[in-house]
Design a protein around this motif. Structure first.
Motif, PDB file in Angstrom:
ATOM      1  N   ASN A  82      -5.410  -0.510  -7.010  1.00 36.45           N
ATOM      2  CA  ASN A  82      -6.723  -0.197  -6.483  1.00 36.45           C
ATOM      3  C   ASN A  82      -6.606   0.891  -5.418  1.00 36.45           C
ATOM      4  O   ASN A  82      -5.615   0.963  -4.702  1.00 36.45           O
ATOM      5  CB  ASN A  82      -7.351  -1.454  -5.874  1.00 36.45           C
ATOM      6  CG  ASN A  82      -8.768  -1.217  -5.396  1.00 36.45           C
ATOM      7  OD1 ASN A  82      -9.514  -0.466  -6.023  1.00 36.45           O
ATOM      8  ND2 ASN A  82      -9.139  -1.841  -4.295  1.00 36.45           N
ATOM      9  N   VAL A 126       0.843  -1.189   0.000  1.00 34.96           N
ATOM     10  CA  VAL A 126       0.000   0.000   0.000  1.00 34.96           C
ATOM     11  C   VAL A 126       0.886   1.251   0.000  1.00 34.96           C
ATOM     12  O   VAL A 126       1.764   1.392   0.847  1.00 34.96           O
ATOM     13  CB  VAL A 126      -0.943   0.027   1.216  1.00 34.96           C
ATOM     14  CG1 VAL A 126      -1.757   1.308   1.212  1.00 34.96           C
ATOM     15  CG2 VAL A 126      -1.849  -1.191   1.219  1.00 34.96           C
ATOM     16  N   GLU A 143      -3.359   0.523  -3.400  1.00 38.95           N
ATOM     17  CA  GLU A 143      -2.803  -0.832  -3.412  1.00 38.95           C
ATOM     18  C   GLU A 143      -1.927  -0.982  -4.638  1.00 38.95           C
ATOM     19  O   GLU A 143      -2.321  -0.641  -5.759  1.00 38.95           O
ATOM     20  CB  GLU A 143      -3.927  -1.862  -3.438  1.00 38.95           C
ATOM     21  CG  GLU A 143      -3.427  -3.300  -3.336  1.00 38.95           C
ATOM     22  CD  GLU A 143      -4.556  -4.302  -3.338  1.00 38.95           C
ATOM     23  OE1 GLU A 143      -4.275  -5.491  -3.120  1.00 38.95           O
ATOM     24  OE2 GLU A 143      -5.722  -3.903  -3.560  1.00 38.95           O
ATOM     25  N   LEU A 183      -7.719   2.181  -1.944  1.00 45.93           N
ATOM     26  CA  LEU A 183      -8.312   1.615  -0.738  1.00 45.93           C
ATOM     27  C   LEU A 183      -9.100   2.662   0.041  1.00 45.93           C
ATOM     28  O   LEU A 183     -10.186   2.394   0.540  1.00 45.93           O
ATOM     29  CB  LEU A 183      -7.212   1.015   0.140  1.00 45.93           C
ATOM     30  CG  LEU A 183      -6.375  -0.095  -0.510  1.00 45.93           C
ATOM     31  CD1 LEU A 183      -5.296  -0.559   0.448  1.00 45.93           C
ATOM     32  CD2 LEU A 183      -7.267  -1.257  -0.934  1.00 45.93           C
ATOM     33  N   SER A 184      -8.555   3.879   0.174  1.00 48.60           N
ATOM     34  CA  SER A 184      -9.251   4.939   0.895  1.00 48.60           C
ATOM     35  C   SER A 184      -8.695   6.287   0.471  1.00 48.60           C
ATOM     36  O   SER A 184      -7.594   6.372  -0.096  1.00 48.60           O
ATOM     37  CB  SER A 184      -9.082   4.768   2.409  1.00 48.60           C
ATOM     38  OG  SER A 184      -7.719   4.924   2.779  1.00 48.60           O
TER      39      SER A 184
END
Length: 617
Positions: free
Chosen positions: A233, A59, A224, A235-236
């Motif tokens: 991706n 991450v 990610e 994540l937040s």
């Protein structure tokens, strides 16, 4: 012979084999124990630490750059905004031959070498899989040319960015400033967390002075990634906080009037709202277009600006130092009254020149034949030099220095712009420290008419004029009226106003003379006083660029333009309820009454006309 070797003995062989089995068992047991201990440590004791490392490997924290705040004038007109712009971006990892690609792009789009060099420097500081911009703010012609050949340039694409834009160009460049790419030296001084991902920073003017407020707060996204650190991706996200919008006191229409009025002359016009201290006009001419600095100005273009004799990059309103000439006379007159060195009705004789008793040097008046016997009102109205030579001698440099400082001369005004110069009000101590010589009486006399070592900025002149109109209540100039952010609206802190202790009757006497400058038949700026329903108080000024020899005659038409006198004018209006104060400096304009005064009049008339219309509505 059989039986002579121990290896043939079954008992010995079995014992040796058993010993080896036991040793192997202990080694295996020891290794197993170490492995179990290590597993326990990894799973229990070091779990949190290694879990964190594993997460960091998968991450990445990516910065989300905030949108820069917009700058408006006092009427809501946009002075600086963010506009979509197309850029040509390259991803090095997807380009097999970078040199060949750059050569073909350079030929196709006529890219200057300095932009290629800048791209190479930027590319080396980034990972190969991230994109770098080769061109910013692409034109329609460049977009069309590349669109045709896009399939032949793998790894090259057109992307959209928000780019700072200044719709009024050179009209307000010195006061608004501009943003430019962050250099390495600046990055060292910036808060890393807040500027991670940012590429531009305010370099000048309001953009620089309010950088932290305009920039906003950087947000972050957890992305990610795979083992090559490529994004997979989101994540937040922690959204960025956009920069606050700034609403200035500046009136861009009034600014244009002042800027256009200066056409043909280098110089500055500053106008201040007397009631608040808000700066209405902050014009410096010549100006420059700030937009090329945003996308990266070419070396040739910057060289042309920086090496121009007219110095378009120089902010004359803030940093220009000029002898004030006769615009200083109302303040010298007021000092004479306050110190009781002279009375308003008292007359002094002007034969056309003045000599210090016991000397042969003549301090000349601008009118060769002199003005005869004049009182203070007449001396201000006709700008009699001899009157003020004699008054300066009565006051002395110590009292003049102290009094002028009260009106802000010789010190920075504190306006919310960086780079302001303080000017100079000379004193005995100053001359001893900087010239290593004693003060001379002749220097006192020429200080009284705004010459010699005395130097002021246009902003200081406007502020002092506003303070005089305000009858001694000091005016503190500022540009940012309010800051509007998602958290609400606020006004920047203002310094406390101070009051100069002055006698009302003395102020009336000086202002009466300034009114006559504009509205009497013998006033030096009488041409601007016709046909208006209110009174303007003003004072003309002419400041020498070089010293004229004692017996020489100044012939404006016979000297180089750059050696001609500067034209100055200060004014405020309406006299009965002052709203606006203006200071004008027109370099090499020659005459304050014929050149600078009409410039100020245009600003005053337009502002008061709009003010009246607003009140009626």
């Amino acid at each position: 012979m059989p039986g002579t070797y121990p290896f043939n003995d079954n008992a010995v062989g079995n014992r040796l084999f058993l010993q080896r089995i036991v040793a192997a068992f202990f080694v295996i047991t020891l290794l197993s124990a170490a492995l179990i201990v290590r597993l326990i440590y990894l799973q229990v004791v070091g779990h949190e630490h290694y879990a964190s490392l594993a997460k960091e490997n998968s991450v990445k924290i990516m910065p989300l750059v905030p949108t820069r705040g917009i700058i408006y004038d006092r009427n809501g007109k946009v002075l600086a905004d963010n506009t979509p712009s197309y850029s040509l971006d390259l991803i090095p990892e997807q380009i097999s031959d970078m040199d060949d690609t750059l050569q073909r792009l350079q030929k196709l789009l006529d890219i200057p070498p300095d932009k290629i060099d800048l791209f190479e420097k930027q590319r080396k500081r980034q990972k190969r899989f991230t994109s770098s911009s080769l061109l910013l703010n692409m034109s329609d012609d460049e977009l069309a040319k590349f669109a045709v050949v896009r399939p032949y340039f793998p790894g090259v694409d057109i992307r959209t960015h928000l780019v700072r834009h200044y719709p009024y160009g050179d009209l307000a460049a010195h006061v608004i400033g501009y943003v430019g790419r962050i250099n390495e030296a600046e990055m060292k001084d910036l808060p890393l967390a807040e500027y991670r991902g940012s590429t531009h920073i305010g370099k000048l003017g309001i953009e620089s002075s309010y950088e932290q407020i305009l920039h906003g707060k950087t947000g972050y996204a957890e992305i990610e990634t795979n083992v090559q650190a490529r994004s997979l991706n989101t994540l937040s996200e922690n959204n960025p906080e956009p920069g606050a919008n700034l609403h200035l006191t500046l009136d861009i229409d009034l600014q244009k009037t002042a800027f256009d009025a200066l056409e043909g002359y280098n110089g500055a016009v500053v106008a201040i709202d007397i009631k608040t201290g808000g700066v209405l006009v902050f014009a410096s001419r010549p100006g420059f277009d700030p937009n090329p600095f945003v996308v990266g100005i070419s070396n040739d273009a910057y060289k042309a600006l920086s090496q121009s004799d007219d110095q378009p990059l120089y902010n004359r309103a803030l940093r220009g130092l000029y002898p004030p000439g006769s615009t200083i006379k109302p303040f010298i007159a007021l000092a004479g009254l306050e110190y009781e060195a002279i009375s308003a009705p008292q007359k002094l004789f002007c034969p056309g020149s003045y000599q210090i008793p016991g000397t042969t040097h003549k301090y000349r008046d601008w009118r060769k034949g002199g003005h005869g016997s004049v009182n203070m009102n007449q001396a201000i109205t006709q700008s009699c030099d001899v009157y003020f030579y004699r008054l300066a001698g009565l006051l002395g440099i110590d009292r003049m220095h102290a009094f002028l400082q009260q009106f802000g001369f010789g010190e920075k005004t504190g306006i919310d712009l960086s780079g302001e110069k303080s000017g100079l009000v000379p004193s005995r101590q100053w001359k001893q420290e900087h010239k290593n010589r004693d003060w001379a009486l002749g220097e006192t006399l020429i200080t009284g008419i705004g010459q010699g070592f005395l130097q002021v900025t246009p902003l200081q002149l406007a502020r002092a004029t506003a303070t005089l109109a305000n009858r001694g209540n000091t005016v503190m100039p500022f540009l940012v009226d309010k800051i509007v952010s998602p958290n609400g609206t606020q006004a920047p802190p203002r310094p406390a106003r101070q009051t100069i202790p002055l006698h009302s009757a003395n102020i009336d006497s000086v202002i009466e003379g300034m009114v006559n400058v504009v509205h009497s038949d013998r006033g030096t700026a009488k041409s601007i006083g016709w046909g208006i329903p209110y009174q303007i108080a003003g004072k003309t000024g002419t400041a020498q660029v070089f010293n004229i020899k004692q017996n020489a005659k100044y012939n404006e038409n016979a000297i180089d333009f750059k050696l001609r006198d500067h034209a100055l004018f200060i004014a405020f209006a309406p006299v009965d309820d002052p709203q606006i104060a203006v200071a004008v400096v027109a370099e090499n304009g020659g005459h304050g009454g014929s050149i600078a005064a009409p410039m100020a009049a245009k600003v005053i008339k337009q502002y008061l006309h709009h003010l009246k219309a607003a009140h009626e509505n």
